[in-house]
Scaffold this active site. Structure first.
Site, PDB file in Angstrom:
ATOM      1  N   SER A  12     -10.017   1.645   2.674  1.00 39.92           N
ATOM      2  CA  SER A  12      -9.087   2.571   1.620  1.00 39.92           C
ATOM      3  C   SER A  12      -8.408   1.928   1.178  1.00 39.92           C
ATOM      4  O   SER A  12      -7.330   2.230   0.295  1.00 39.92           O
ATOM      5  CB  SER A  12      -8.168   3.990   2.582  1.00 39.92           C
ATOM      6  OG  SER A  12      -7.048   3.033   3.694  1.00 39.92           O
ATOM      7  N   LYS A  15       0.671  -1.160   0.094  1.00 39.39           N
ATOM      8  CA  LYS A  15      -0.121   0.463   0.113  1.00 39.39           C
ATOM      9  C   LYS A  15       0.385   1.204  -0.336  1.00 39.39           C
ATOM     10  O   LYS A  15       2.114   1.276   0.713  1.00 39.39           O
ATOM     11  CB  LYS A  15      -1.146  -0.134   1.091  1.00 39.39           C
ATOM     12  CG  LYS A  15      -1.909   1.047   1.055  1.00 39.39           C
ATOM     13  CD  LYS A  15      -3.200   1.164   2.017  1.00 39.39           C
ATOM     14  CE  LYS A  15      -3.979   1.539   2.971  1.00 39.39           C
ATOM     15  NZ  LYS A  15      -4.959   1.916   3.284  1.00 39.39           N
ATOM     16  N   SER A  73      -9.583  -0.381   6.912  1.00 42.00           N
ATOM     17  CA  SER A  73      -9.545  -0.040   5.067  1.00 42.00           C
ATOM     18  C   SER A  73      -8.918  -1.567   4.654  1.00 42.00           C
ATOM     19  O   SER A  73      -8.520  -1.778   3.682  1.00 42.00           O
ATOM     20  CB  SER A  73      -8.494   1.167   5.769  1.00 42.00           C
ATOM     21  OG  SER A  73      -9.565   1.849   5.180  1.00 42.00           O
TER      22      SER A  73
END
Lengths: 93, 475
Positions: free
Chosen positions: B144, B69, B168
């Site tokens: 997210s 990420k 997330s």
């Protein structure tokens, strides 16, 4: 209710420039969220301790030993705004 | 799509051919992608794979490609939190988890798209544009960590790392039909994770199956003295890979099946619980009465912490700078230009909640409610081994559907944020479909009892075929 003047003041506190045209729209959206937060008032929290962290840890210290740090070159690598080994910024005071 | 979607298959392929061939196959797949899951590809991936081939495939993840990420620091590789304000930022150091992955021989493929600064449930607020759900390109992948979930679902990476502040990792795992875990707070070092709400967030892996989750956890979890909230506790997660839930007690909280739940989601989750009964577990309904206040508590705390954590981005030392006559003007203009609308909203609300006159009304009150939410978990988990509930109350929504209505976007997180407030571990596993879109079953455990939720998830996987379904365009 948060007013557009308060939005501009909070923007100043948060170091985010908000012009007069934006502040109305911000106030509307922030108020809908603040209204939602208002439901916390329904909860009886008399005598309830706040939980800042769930990890059961207090006062984590390390030994006061000098360790290797990044070089000045590495620290300055992510900016074009540098001079004589320092970050270059406009006046603060 | 690369031919090998799990770690054991990849390791076998590497033994039969090479890490270079496997990495090249994934890079080729990414090159054809339409989902916008990666923001940056690593120039070093092929060289790393070659080195691993030359060194005899040492390490538990030797040659295994992994996606990271965009908010986890990677030395020499762009790390921008998908924000304009950090455009061009290249960290001079690796996060703890990256150090561990490199030691284990993993090949970092690149960085994955996310909601700006991990604030969101859809990956639409990225400066790099939205990621598309590989199951339906008109829908969001969740957020997210939407990029990290979508690339795994699309076969562009076998495993990835995300971060979970209020769901997330679990939300995009559920929306994209993959497995994702939010470990106990303190279980994985957050050193090098660019912080948004530090008392809530944890790094967590995503994969196509539970065994791979356990393998990655074995590598990345553990004590790190550079994170003051890191817990010193040994564990081997792969020990939990047993098909055995006989006698396991499941608690089903009524409050997680509330108003607005999709009927197909509700059915898929109850069918799963029935399956657990068939496998030898029992269930009972439990009540967690403060669940309805968890969302408000979570957002007050998260926004307050965000207003503090994001104060460091001022244009002085890295990233975007918009010139001004003095530092205050420079910082204010830089932050106005560099942050997107959702990040600004959260910083403003957090600053307001912490300001004089409102601190006790919002922030202190939210922390007290957090205590009550945590007590709900302590009480419920005192009598059962795990809790089960839908990860998300409905399947992935359409792109653009909620982006202009922050409150409706926040409401989607109703079943995931209480877990972060309490700091307990939770895993999302695929458990069915609703109108062709994946549904996630959430299995929640006691603090540091990841092995029980992994055992439950693994057993479920061994006795069902939900995790084998791939997006139609990818299959």
């Amino acid at each position: 209710m948060i007013t557009k003047e308060e939005v501009e003041h909070v923007g100043w506190l948060a170091r985010i420039e908000i012009d007069a045209k934006e502040s109305d729209a911000y106030a509307e959206k922030l108020n809908s969220v603040l209204d939602y937060f208002g439901q916390l008032d329904e909860v009886d929290t008399e005598g309830v301790k706040p939980t800042y962290h769930v990890a059961d840890i207090v006062n984590v210290f390390r030994k006061d030993e000098v360790t290797e740090s990044m070089s000045q070159e590495e620290v300055l690598a992510n900016t074009e705004h540098k001079q004589e080994g320092n970050f270059k910024a406009p006046k603060i005071m | 799509m690369a031919a090998w979607t799990n770690i054991s298959g990849i390791r076998q392929k590497i033994a039969d051919s090479s890490a270079e061939e496997v990495t090249a196959s994934y890079i080729e797949t990414i090159g054809k992608s339409k989902i916008n899951g990666f923001t940056t590809l690593s120039d070093e991936a092929i060289n790393t794979a070659r080195e691993i081939d030359a060194n005899g495939h040492e390490g538990p993840l030797a040659g295994v490609p992994i996606a990271i990420k965009e908010n986890i620091s990677t030395k020499g590789l762009s790390t921008t939190c998908s924000s304009k304000i950090l455009q061009g930022y290249v960290p001079p150091y690796d996060a703890h988890v990256i150090e561990k992955l490199k030691e284990a021989g993993a090949v970092i493929l690149g960085k994955t798209n996310m909601d700006e600064f991990a604030m969101g449930t859809s990956t639409e607020s990225s400066y790099y544009g939205p990621t598309f759900n590989p199951w339906d390109m008109n829908r969001v992948p969740g957020g997210s960590s939407g990029g990290s979930a979508a690339v795994v679902a699309a076969g562009e990476a076998p495993v990835s790392l995300g971060s979970d502040t209020g769901g997330s990792v679990r939300c995009p795992a559920a929306y994209c039909g993959v497995v994702g875990i939010k470990p106990t707070y303190g279980c994985i070092s957050r050193y090098g994770l660019i912080s948004y709400a530090n008392s809530l967030e944890q790094i967590g892996p995503l994969a196509t199956n539970v065994a791979d989750i356990a393998t990655i956890m074995d590598v990345v979890a553990g004590y790190d003295n550079r994170d003051s909230t890191s817990i010193n506790r040994e564990n081997t997660y792969s020990d939990a890979l047993k098909d055995d839930v006989k006698g396991m007690k499941i608690g089903v909280p009524d409050e997680y099946f509330g108003e607005g739940i999709d009927e197909n989601v509700e059915k898929a989750v109850w069918d799963s619980i029935t399956k657990f009964e068939d496998m030898g577990a029992t269930y009972e309904k439990v009540s967690m009465p403060h669940t309805k206040y968890a969302l408000a508590s979570y957002y007050v705390i998260a926004m307050s912490e965000a207003s503090s954590n994001l104060a460091r981005f001022d244009g002085t030392r890295y990233g975007l700078r918009v010139d001004g006559d003095n530092w205050h003007v420079m910082a204010s203009k830089t932050r106005a230009e560099g942050f997107g609308p959702e990040v600004k909203r959260r910083i403003l609300l957090g600053t307001y909640a912490l300001s004089a006159g409102y601190h006790d009304k919002y922030y202190l009150k939210a922390l007290q409610v957090r205590t009550l939410v945590k007590q709900d978990f302590d009480k419920a988990l005192a009598n059962v081994d795990v809790l089960m509930a839908p990860t998300m109350p409905a399947p992935a929504f359409k792109i653009g559907e909620k982006i202009d209505d922050p409150l409706s976007l926040y409401l989607a997180d109703v079943n995931t944020v209480p877990i972060n407030l309490a700091g307990v571990p939770s895993i999302s596993v695929p458990c069915g479909l609703s109108d062709g879109m994946p549904v996630g079953l959430q299995i929640i455990g006691k603090h540091f009892d990841e092995n029980t939720i992994i055992r439950a998830a693994y057993s479920f996987e061994q006795n069902t075929d939900h995790h084998t379904r791939r997006p139609p365009e990818v299959a």
